[in-house]
Design an enzyme around this catalytic site. Structure first.
Site, mmCIF file in Angstrom:
data_model
loop_
_atom_site.group_PDB
_atom_site.id
_atom_site.type_symbol
_atom_site.label_atom_id
_atom_site.label_comp_id
_atom_site.label_asym_id
_atom_site.label_seq_id
_atom_site.Cartn_x
_atom_site.Cartn_y
_atom_site.Cartn_z
ATOM 1 N N SER A 192 2.153 31.546 32.870
ATOM 2 C CA SER A 192 2.696 32.426 33.911
ATOM 3 C C SER A 192 1.537 32.979 34.736
ATOM 4 O O SER A 192 0.803 32.214 35.344
ATOM 5 C CB SER A 192 3.528 33.549 33.266
ATOM 6 O OG SER A 192 4.100 34.376 34.261
ATOM 7 N N THR A 193 1.322 34.286 34.729
ATOM 8 C CA THR A 193 0.257 34.888 35.534
ATOM 9 C C THR A 193 -1.102 34.297 35.158
ATOM 10 O O THR A 193 -1.503 34.330 34.003
ATOM 11 C CB THR A 193 0.227 36.409 35.314
ATOM 12 O OG1 THR A 193 1.530 36.936 35.516
ATOM 13 C CG2 THR A 193 -0.755 37.068 36.269
ATOM 14 N N HIS A 220 5.926 29.841 35.336
ATOM 15 C CA HIS A 220 6.823 30.744 36.048
ATOM 16 C C HIS A 220 6.483 30.740 37.535
ATOM 17 O O HIS A 220 5.437 31.262 37.940
ATOM 18 C CB HIS A 220 6.697 32.172 35.493
ATOM 19 C CG HIS A 220 7.090 32.278 34.057
ATOM 20 N ND1 HIS A 220 6.710 33.329 33.253
ATOM 21 C CD2 HIS A 220 7.840 31.474 33.260
ATOM 22 C CE1 HIS A 220 7.206 33.172 32.040
ATOM 23 N NE2 HIS A 220 7.891 32.042 32.015
ATOM 24 N N MET A 313 2.209 36.957 31.711
ATOM 25 C CA MET A 313 2.846 38.216 31.347
ATOM 26 C C MET A 313 4.031 37.963 30.422
ATOM 27 O O MET A 313 4.639 36.907 30.443
ATOM 28 C CB MET A 313 3.362 38.948 32.588
ATOM 29 C CG MET A 313 2.293 39.451 33.516
ATOM 30 S SD MET A 313 3.021 40.560 34.765
ATOM 31 C CE MET A 313 4.259 39.497 35.497
ATOM 32 N N ASP A 316 7.529 35.193 26.899
ATOM 33 C CA ASP A 316 8.182 33.898 26.975
ATOM 34 C C ASP A 316 7.362 32.855 26.221
ATOM 35 O O ASP A 316 6.160 32.738 26.427
ATOM 36 C CB ASP A 316 8.356 33.485 28.439
ATOM 37 C CG ASP A 316 9.233 32.263 28.603
ATOM 38 O OD1 ASP A 316 10.060 31.997 27.705
ATOM 39 O OD2 ASP A 316 9.110 31.578 29.639
#
Length: 376
Positions: A192-193, A220, A313, A316
């Protein structure tokens, strides 16, 4: 009392600067300390107020975001810059290039601030990104930070990592790996991030070494961005990478990227494996999400799935890795020091689900070792 995260907003639209300032100042642990109409003004305001996080528009007069980005990083190498842009192919491509040049994250602006759902998602995501990046910065610099979002386990002594060294990160206990002597048949990656930057680095070092297996990635991202990310990864990895297509046959030497707004899973169809996309409800506030991908891959590959959870973040991937742990699959989590945000890999690591916790630079070697059967 914890000091709020200091934010600067850079956008040529007075309307956007206004509603962003109102939203963010409503958060007790965020303070907008400056705003600027373009990159040139931003550099002057940055010098005065020294914000920790900058929300930086891409398209602005006099000095645009891409020109201002390296200058801001030169002024403070630890500043966290979030690129903000309208959701177009051109801006998605620019955002990918910005991440490669040092931006910490990106966020697509809502197409209309009048749409309640769009505003709510944008608001929630921006606040979450600012807090996560602010926490990461302060931890790195040893500054005071608000309490972490993730629950922590009791402090554990340093433990031996699966790569033979010691992982000294707090709250981490590695899961022993019991090899059955069989090589992995697929690689799964969740991120993600900070994920695009990590993926660029990972596949650059794995170029020419993934022809024998399929690779599945859930990052994401909104749809426009995943299309651009796939193009970049295809060039870097040297093997085909594209957004996965519902019903397509899975082949070795191909990278399948979950398209924005779609969960990606893999199903058996006779002797073949095929991609199956769905728009089931978001999981962990995400669609695509890592967990549904991992659940499906565990059903298909079991202990012969190699999984890597990169920077990001939230949590998940944790539930999916719980299932993989029961099947005996090998799980690598990126370490805290090299992660932009140690949320996803941290959740997996602190839950005792990872077989190794490694810096990003060591993960390609660990993947290659696993695929070739060399001891690690």
């Amino acid at each position: 009392m914890k000091t709020p995260y200091r934010v600067m907003i850079v956008d040529d639209s007075a309307v956007i600067r206004g509603f962003l300032s109102r939203w963010l100042n409503e958060e007790a642990d965020i303070e907008v300390v400056a705003s600027a109409v373009n990159g040139a003004v931003a550099l002057k305001e940055f010098e005065k107020h020294r914000p920790e996080i900058v929300v930086l528009d891409i398209e602005m007069p006099e000095m645009d975001g891409m020109t201002a980005l390296p200058k801001l990083i030169e002024m403070d190498r630890d500043v966290k810059v979030i690129m903000a842009s309208t959701l177009t192919l051109r801006n998605a491509d620019i955002s990918m290039k910005a991440l490669a040049k040092g931006a910490a994250d990106y966020i697509p602006k809502p197409e209309s601030t009048r749409q309640a759902d769009d505003k709510e998602i944008f608001h929630r995501d921006l606040v979450a990104k600012i807090k996560a990046l602010g926490e990461t910065r302060r931890r790195k610099l040893g500054e005071q930070t608000p309490p972490p979002v993730q629950p922590t386990r009791k402090e554990l002594p340093p433990v031996a990592s699966a790569s033979g060294g010691l992982y000294k990160g707090a709250n981490v206990e590695l899961r022993p790996f019991r090899s059955n002597g069989l090589l992995p048949k697929a690689l799964a990656i969740g991120s993600s991030t900070g994920g695009p930057q990590a993926l660029f680095s990972l596949f650059e070092k794995l170029k020419g070494k993934l022809a024998s297996i399929p690779v599945f990635i859930t990052q994401h991202m909104p749809a426009t961005f995943t299309a651009i990310l796939a193009e970049h990864l295809s060039k870097i990895a040297g093997i085909p990478c594209r957004e996965a297509v519902d019903g397509e046959k899975v082949e070795n030497g191909h990278i399948y990227l979950a398209p924005g707004d779609w969960h990606m899973t893999v199903v058996k169809d006779g002797t073949d494996l095929k991609i199956s996309l769905n728009q089931n409800p978001p999981e962990n506030f995400c669609r695509p999400a890592v967990d549904p991908m991992l659940r499906s891959l565990d059903t298909v590959f079991g202990s012969r799935l190699l999984t890597v959870i990169l920077t990001g973040m939230g949590q998940d991937g944790q539930k999916g890795c719980e299932q993989l742990a029961k099947s005996g699959g090998y799980v690598i989590a990126q370490d805290e020091e090299s992660s932009v945000v140690w949320g996803m890999p941290g959740a997996v690591a602190t839950a005792g689900l990872s077989n190794a916790v490694l810096p990003l630079t060591s993960i390609p070697g660990a993947i290659e070792n696993a695929l070739t059967g060399r001891p690690s």
